[in-house]
Design a protein around this motif. Structure first.
Motif, PDB file in Angstrom:
ATOM      1  N   GLY A   7      -4.576 -16.420 -13.838  1.00 52.32           N
ATOM      2  CA  GLY A   7      -5.591 -17.458 -13.816  1.00 52.32           C
ATOM      3  C   GLY A   7      -5.201 -18.594 -12.888  1.00 52.32           C
ATOM      4  N   ILE A   8      -6.202 -19.222 -12.296  1.00 53.24           N
ATOM      5  CA  ILE A   8      -5.949 -20.328 -11.367  1.00 53.24           C
ATOM      6  C   ILE A   8      -6.917 -21.468 -11.645  1.00 53.24           C
ATOM      7  CG2 ILE A   8      -5.004 -18.894  -9.510  1.00 53.24           C
ATOM      8  CD1 ILE A   8      -7.754 -18.845  -8.198  1.00 53.24           C
ATOM      9  N   GLY A   9      -6.593 -22.644 -11.135  1.00 55.17           N
ATOM     10  CA  GLY A   9      -7.473 -23.801 -11.265  1.00 55.17           C
ATOM     11  C   GLY A   9      -8.500 -23.830 -10.142  1.00 55.17           C
TER      12      GLY A   9
ATOM     13  N   GLU B 201      -7.426 -24.070  -6.543  1.00 51.49           N
ATOM     14  CA  GLU B 201      -6.924 -22.780  -6.065  1.00 51.49           C
ATOM     15  C   GLU B 201      -8.072 -21.811  -5.790  1.00 51.49           C
ATOM     16  OE1 GLU B 201      -2.533 -22.496  -8.068  1.00 51.49           O
ATOM     17  OE2 GLU B 201      -4.206 -22.533  -9.455  1.00 51.49           O
TER      18      GLU B 201
ATOM     19  N   THR C 200       6.766 -19.138 -20.926  1.00 51.83           N
ATOM     20  CA  THR C 200       6.383 -20.024 -19.825  1.00 51.83           C
ATOM     21  C   THR C 200       7.355 -19.848 -18.662  1.00 51.83           C
ATOM     22  OG1 THR C 200       5.430 -21.594 -21.370  1.00 51.83           O
ATOM     23  CG2 THR C 200       5.907 -22.425 -19.174  1.00 51.83           C
ATOM     24  N   GLY C 201       6.791 -19.738 -17.473  1.00 55.91           N
ATOM     25  CA  GLY C 201       7.617 -19.538 -16.284  1.00 55.91           C
ATOM     26  C   GLY C 201       7.858 -18.068 -15.972  1.00 55.91           C
TER      27      GLY C 201
ATOM     28  N   ILE D 166      -1.013 -15.087 -21.649  1.00 55.70           N
ATOM     29  CA  ILE D 166      -1.062 -16.528 -21.383  1.00 55.70           C
ATOM     30  C   ILE D 166      -0.832 -17.336 -22.664  1.00 55.70           C
ATOM     31  CG2 ILE D 166      -3.598 -16.528 -21.616  1.00 55.70           C
ATOM     32  CD1 ILE D 166      -1.820 -18.779 -19.157  1.00 55.70           C
TER      33      ILE D 166
ATOM     34  N   GLY E   2       2.429 -18.543 -22.873  1.00 51.24           N
ATOM     35  CA  GLY E   2       2.788 -19.333 -21.704  1.00 51.24           C
ATOM     36  C   GLY E   2       3.013 -18.529 -20.443  1.00 51.24           C
TER      37      GLY E   2
ATOM     38  N   ARG F  33       2.680 -16.406 -17.078  1.00 51.60           N
ATOM     39  CA  ARG F  33       1.759 -16.497 -15.943  1.00 51.60           C
ATOM     40  C   ARG F  33       0.811 -15.295 -15.972  1.00 51.60           C
ATOM     41  NH1 ARG F  33      -0.847 -18.812 -13.241  1.00 51.60           N
ATOM     42  NH2 ARG F  33      -0.555 -19.697 -11.187  1.00 51.60           N
TER      43      ARG F  33
ATOM     44  N   PHE G  67       6.042 -28.294 -19.259  1.00 46.67           N
ATOM     45  CA  PHE G  67       4.623 -28.183 -18.922  1.00 46.67           C
ATOM     46  C   PHE G  67       4.199 -26.725 -18.843  1.00 46.67           C
ATOM     47  CE2 PHE G  67       5.670 -32.305 -17.025  1.00 46.67           C
ATOM     48  CZ  PHE G  67       4.608 -33.080 -17.459  1.00 46.67           C
ATOM     49  N   ALA G  68       2.965 -26.459 -19.212  1.00 46.80           N
ATOM     50  CA  ALA G  68       2.420 -25.124 -18.988  1.00 46.80           C
ATOM     51  C   ALA G  68       2.211 -24.944 -17.485  1.00 46.80           C
ATOM     52  CB  ALA G  68       1.107 -24.954 -19.731  1.00 46.80           C
ATOM     53  N   ASP G  69       2.428 -23.702 -17.011  1.00 48.44           N
ATOM     54  CA  ASP G  69       2.414 -23.426 -15.563  1.00 48.44           C
ATOM     55  C   ASP G  69       1.133 -23.816 -14.837  1.00 48.44           C
ATOM     56  OD1 ASP G  69       4.946 -22.465 -15.258  1.00 48.44           O
ATOM     57  OD2 ASP G  69       4.393 -20.396 -15.740  1.00 48.44           O
ATOM     58  N   ILE G  70       0.013 -23.338 -15.368  1.00 47.32           N
ATOM     59  CA  ILE G  70      -1.237 -23.554 -14.621  1.00 47.32           C
ATOM     60  C   ILE G  70      -1.555 -25.038 -14.589  1.00 47.32           C
ATOM     61  CG2 ILE G  70      -3.679 -22.929 -14.357  1.00 47.32           C
ATOM     62  CD1 ILE G  70      -3.216 -20.417 -15.898  1.00 47.32           C
TER      63      ILE G  70
END
Ligand code: SF4
Lengths: 465, 197
Positions: free
Chosen positions: A143-145, A148, A197-198, A224, A227, A229, B104-107
């Protein structure tokens, strides 16, 4: 050098790497929807840029659409404008859109796989965190913002730092009444909502191999929620059989060529993972969440952790969460009344999910105190359900089969759970207010949701099989 | 200097000592119907900030005039959940330039960086120090220097380094964004495409 599945795909898609910085990653497929794309289109326009590769984008309307009377104009004005804007933007830029009324319309992560767009070895993104679903095919999908989204529209590339890699191995046989949703809820409960996460996660092991494609998607979907990716599973015969013959799958010689490449997509024997976890499938029971993040899960027959079992530092958040849920530390959850049952979302709204529910409820009736909403993931799922007579089974049980969309998964349209009410939901998030202001969400599998619909309370499906 | 660029920020803070704050809390989905990037600050933490009659809840920190500033101090795993960039827009729109947390969460982190909202990751110990300092004195001032990659409690001089990759740092210091960079290498991208069979 031995490579992981992730590395094989990643390395193939790096255009270049910036010194001391991220890599430029080429994106094969980009899905867009009405909620996170309008600002990206606006951004492009402001820069005077065209969409770089419109044919690598597929659009659908899902987050904000009503799930009844889809043939009528959308009543709510802001939603209508958003959906209309997607239509205009796609038309203007030559992007394929499966909007309302289209036979392919549906939740973006349901339609990609079912149309054969999602394929092994691809890089895929979407302005939605559950893009990880597509990883079930052995793709790098995340997922992206919106910024992006704009980048990918402008250049078909993203700047990304290579994540750490984790492998989660689930071996052995699942118990009766335990399904893939339970596996992933169990994993998240074990490692917490931030435990990955990470990382980018690869799921492996015999229990994963034994799953159908749809069940694998449920697992990757929720990566997700810890956390990560993204999540992925190496493609195998199950994967190839699922893809073959679908609308946008390669055919003829192209199929043979694709297949030869896909067969190379697995983690080499000595490939290095930064972290590795082993889980025995036999220890997994039907799961349910009791708190306000997906890591707060337990066996339906278990007890909510008592206060003294919680780390001192985490106590305030823990108690806040239970207060929101109206549940008591240390208590059992089995037998707790529920008001709503929601079967839907990109986690569990595919045909196998509906079949699973139908086969359980066939000949049974829903409890008087519950409302049951069943929202198929796509028009194709809906059609198939009707063809198989599943809609009739639901009707007889007193369930309502609605039309496709995200619906009560995020409560953006009018499908909201009222304040204070309990909803057993097959979706992926139990955050405060996720299904509506002050709604209380209990995440579970379609089977556990189905038994709750019949009994009107949290129940252990194993006692009913 | 580009208007968006950030470097040194000295400010009082708003403390939000809650773990696992997800993006549905930062900005609930029902406020995502806008088609522009503006105005989300109004609905930042909507359901924590206002009751069901839209009255401000007195005990929520954003409604407490004691706390204000450009730095939001948050607890572990901030910004988890949805990829909605609206979360970063809402925080920036509400006047914050920096979010401090131990995780922090990645996205969310990417989304923040793309909006010139600086996520500063500190150690648990340092975060605790910051929360304690603010609790003792709400007018506690913090200085964040992107150039030096430091965060400092002004009164005591307590300081910690934070990580950020060189590329992103240059972008933030100069107000560049990723699209500018990607466009500059479009030739490379087109060449790369020919290698994809
Ligand atoms: S169903 Fe829920 S999780 Fe899936 S894409 Fe829609 S809103 Fe996101």
């Amino acid at each position: 050098m031995a490579k992981t599945l992730f590395e094989k795909i990643w390395d193939r898609h790096v255009v270049k790497t910036i010194d001391g910085g991220p890599s430029v990653l080429y994106i094969d497929k980009h899905f867009i929807h009405e909620v996170t794309s309008p600002q990206a289109f606006k951004g492009l326009e402001k820069r005077g840029l065209p969409v770089f590769r419109p044919r690598q984008i597929v659009a659908t309307a899902d987050h904000n659409v009503p799930t009844v009377d889809q043939h009528l104009p959308i009543k709510e004005e802001l939603s209508r404008i958003q959906v209309q804007q997607l239509l205009d933007n796609c038309k203007k830029n030559g992007i394929e859109l499966y909007g309302l009324g289209h036979p392919y319309q549906g939740i973006v992560h349901v339609i990609g796989p079912e149309l054969g767009i999602t394929q092994p070895g691809m890089t895929m993104v979407c302005g939605d965190s559950h893009t990880s679903t597509h990883g079930a095919f052995g793709a790098i999908a995340f997922g992206i913002g919106t910024s992006e989204v704009e980048m990918v529209m402008a250049t078909q590339c993203l700047l990304q730092s290579k994540p750490k890699l984790m492998r989660i191995n689930v071996d052995g046989k699942l118990n009766k009444g335990v399904v893939s949703k339970d596996i992933i809820l169990y994993i998240i409960a074990q490692i917490s909502a931030s435990g990955a996460t990470g990382y980018f996660v690869e799921y492996a092991g015999s229990a994963i191999r034994d799953l159908s494609m749809e069940a694998r998607m449920t697992i990757c979907n929720m990566s997700i929620e810890m956390g990560a990716r993204g999540g992925m599973i190496a493609p195998d015969e199950t994967t190839f059989a699922y893809i073959k013959g679908r609308q946008f799958a390669p055919a003829g010689i192209a199929w043979d060529q694709a297949l030869a490449k896909w067969k190379q997509l697995y983690s080499d024997k000595d490939a290095h993972f930064d972290k590795e976890i082993h889980i025995d499938a036999a220890t997994i029971e039907p799961m349910i969440t009791y708190g306000t993040n997906p890591g707060m899960g337990m066996s339906v027959s278990g007890h909510i952790p008592a206060e003294n079992e919680i780390d001192e530092k985490e106590k305030p958040s823990y108690l806040k969460s239970l207060a929101y849920m109206g549940l008591e530390a240390g208590s059992a959850i089995k037998g707790h009344p529920v008001d709503y049952v929601f079967i839907g979302s990109c986690t569990n709204s595919r045909i196998e999910d509906l079949r699973m529910v139908a086969s359980f409820v066939k000949g049974r009736k829903k409890a008087d105190n519950v409302q049951v909403w069943i929202v198929p993931g796509s028009k194709q799922v809906e059609k198939q359900a009707i063809e198989e007579g599943i809609d009739k089974v639901f009707e007889e049980a007193g369930f309502h089969l609605r039309q496709p969309g995200c619906s009560a998964c995020l409560g953006m349209n009018e499908d909201k759970i009222p304040a204070g009410k309990y909803c057993i939901s097959t979706s992926n998030r139990n955050f405060e207010g996720r299904q509506g202001p002050n709604a209380r969400t209990l995440l579970a599998s379609p089977l556990t949701a189905a038994v709750a619909a019949i009994t009107g309370e949290v129940a252990d499906v194993r006692e009913y099989l | 200097m580009n208007a968006k660029a950030i470097n040194k920020i000295s400010s009082t803070t708003v403390p939000l000592n809650i773990e696992n704050v997800d993006t549905d809390q930062i900005i609930p989905a029902r406020f995502l119907k806008a088609t522009s990037r503006d105005g989300f600050g109004e609905n930042l933490f909507r359901d924590w900030r206002y009751d069901s009659n839209n009255q401000p809840k007195k005990d929520f920190v954003l409604n407490d005039p004691t706390y204000k500033g450009k730095i939001l101090v948050a607890a572990k795993n901030f910004g988890c959940g949805s990829s909605r960039e609206h979360a970063a827009w809402a925080i920036k729109d509400a006047g914050f330039d920096v979010v401090v947390s131990s995780f922090f969460a990645d996205i969310f982190k990417n989304n923040s960086l793309n909006n010139f909202l600086l996520p500063v990751t500190v150690s648990e110990a340092f975060l605790e120090k910051v929360f304690t300092a603010i609790e003792k004195d709400p007018s506690t001032q913090i200085t964040v220097s992107l150039q030096d990659q430091t965060i400092t409690l002004d009164a005591t001089g307590d300081r910690e380094q934070f990580e950020i990759n060189d590329y992103k740092k240059t972008c933030l210091l100069n107000g560049y964004d990723d699209i500018d960079f990607l466009l500059s290498i479009r030739g490379d991208i087109e060449k790369f495409e020919t290698t994809l069979a």
